[in-house]
Design a protein around this motif. Structure first.
Motif, PDB file in Angstrom:
ATOM      1  N   ALA A   1      -9.158  -4.038   6.198  1.00  0.00           N
ATOM      2  CA  ALA A   1     -10.040  -5.168   5.898  1.00  0.00           C
ATOM      3  C   ALA A   1      -9.224  -6.394   5.491  1.00  0.00           C
ATOM      4  N   ALA A   2      -8.166  -6.190   4.701  1.00  0.00           N
ATOM      5  CA  ALA A   2      -7.323  -7.301   4.266  1.00  0.00           C
ATOM      6  C   ALA A   2      -6.600  -7.937   5.449  1.00  0.00           C
TER       7      ALA A   2
ATOM      8  N   ARG B   1      -9.057 -10.000   7.507  1.00  0.00           N
ATOM      9  CA  ARG B   1      -9.307 -11.301   6.868  1.00  0.00           C
ATOM     10  C   ARG B   1      -8.115 -12.233   7.048  1.00  0.00           C
TER      11      ARG B   1
ATOM     12  N   SER C   1      -7.721   8.407  -2.223  1.00  0.00           N
ATOM     13  CA  SER C   1      -6.719   7.345  -2.345  1.00  0.00           C
ATOM     14  C   SER C   1      -6.272   6.848  -0.978  1.00  0.00           C
TER      15      SER C   1
ATOM     16  N   ALA D   1       0.829  -1.205   0.000  1.00  0.00           N
ATOM     17  CA  ALA D   1       0.000   0.000   0.000  1.00  0.00           C
ATOM     18  C   ALA D   1       0.865   1.257   0.000  1.00  0.00           C
TER      19      ALA D   1
ATOM     20  N   VAL E   1      -8.675   1.760   4.435  1.00  0.00           N
ATOM     21  CA  VAL E   1      -9.828   0.894   4.698  1.00  0.00           C
ATOM     22  C   VAL E   1      -9.613  -0.504   4.112  1.00  0.00           C
ATOM     23  N   GLU E   2      -9.125  -0.574   2.877  1.00  0.00           N
ATOM     24  CA  GLU E   2      -8.899  -1.874   2.253  1.00  0.00           C
ATOM     25  C   GLU E   2      -7.767  -2.628   2.946  1.00  0.00           C
ATOM     26  N   GLY E   3      -6.748  -1.895   3.381  1.00  0.00           N
ATOM     27  CA  GLY E   3      -5.647  -2.543   4.092  1.00  0.00           C
ATOM     28  C   GLY E   3      -6.096  -3.132   5.422  1.00  0.00           C
TER      29      GLY E   3
ATOM     30  N   ARG F   1      -9.139   4.899   0.724  1.00  0.00           N
ATOM     31  CA  ARG F   1      -9.326   3.592   0.099  1.00  0.00           C
ATOM     32  C   ARG F   1      -8.253   2.615   0.553  1.00  0.00           C
ATOM     33  N   GLU F   2      -6.999   3.033   0.533  1.00  0.00           N
ATOM     34  CA  GLU F   2      -5.907   2.133   0.905  1.00  0.00           C
ATOM     35  C   GLU F   2      -5.950   1.779   2.385  1.00  0.00           C
TER      36      GLU F   2
END
Length: 264
Positions: free
Chosen positions: A247-248, A251, A237, A99, A243-245, A240-241
């Protein structure tokens, strides 16, 4: 270098050396350590050799510079009982590094420690203007994006106890009114992310998102601190990075988002 009156000189030198290694952004050489610490080269060399043998420092990519070694990852397991931070850090490393490379911003992984948030890992960015993040740094929960997230996912009684301890101001923008803080926490939990708008340091902003374990408990936060106002595209940007990071990473550690609760 200041040494305690009844301390051990070699332990003091070792502690200062470890701090210097930890502060170095991309590793630090033997010569630089000698200059910074004001300790004889032979002494620094012997300390480095011993620390390397124990895995407490390591050569950066086998070169001439030193960084903290894998033993610190192992010791991180003992910082907080029940939280496997060594695994968390190692799992987060490739996620945050990728990221950071994508958006040229540095990423911070922080975990709650009592009333504070502690930085347990940082992924440095190749960007010229990205911030350097010190691993081991601490901050009170109400003065930053990461800490407010941790409070937002805390029980009501925990929030009450925290507020009762006083909300000191770090800047004119720090939230120091308990009711205003509680309102902000409701919004943060509803949005699933938090922002720091010069609340911890003037000119500094940050965006953070939560990482949960298998029981739906917040165990860490991922954030990006940056200087100045972000353009709309840059802000999108970063969000997004982050929040997605988060979440990843949730998981990857088999975590789960907590069930929705009524407002605080």
């Amino acid at each position: 270098m200041i040494e305690p009156k009844h301390g051990s000189p070699i332990v003091e030198k070792t502690a200062h050396l470890l701090e210097a290694v930890a502060d170095a952004k991309t590793g630090i050489s033997l010569s630089a350590l000698v200059d910074q610490l004001g300790v004889p080269r032979s002494t620094v060399y012997r300390i480095l050799n011993s620390l390397t043998a124990h895995g407490l420092v390591a050569r950066v990519k086998g070169g001439a510079s030193y960084e903290l070694g894998p033993k610190f990852v192992e010791l991180a397991r003992r910082i907080s009982p029940g939280a496997d931070r060594a695994t968390l850090i190692e799992t987060a490393r490739p996620i945050l590094a990728a990221a950071a490379d994508r958006i040229y911003e540095s990423f911070r992984l922080a975990a709650p420690e009592g009333n504070e948030m502690m930085t347990i890992f940082a992924a440095s960015s190749p960007g010229d203007y990205a911030l350097f993040i010190k691993v081991g740094g601490r901050s009170r929960k109400h003065v930053g994006a990461a800490g407010k997230l941790a409070l937002a996912y805390s029980d009501y009684n925990e929030i009450e106890v925290y507020c009762a301890g006083g909300l000191e101001a770090r800047t004119p923008y720090t939230i120091t009114d308990p009711e205003a803080l509680k309102e902000a926490l409701v919004d943060i939990r509803r949005n699933g992310m938090a922002e720091d708008n010069q609340e911890s340091n003037l000119g500094l902003r940050a965006i953070a998102a939560p990482v949960f374990d298998s029981a739906g408990r917040l165990v860490a936060t991922i954030s990006v601190p940056f200087i100045g106002e972000a353009t709309p595209d840059r802000a999108r940007s970063i969000k997004r990075e982050v929040v997605e990071g988060a979440a990843a990473l949730t998981r990857a550690i088999n975590g789960a988002h907590p069930l929705s609760k009524s407002e605080l």
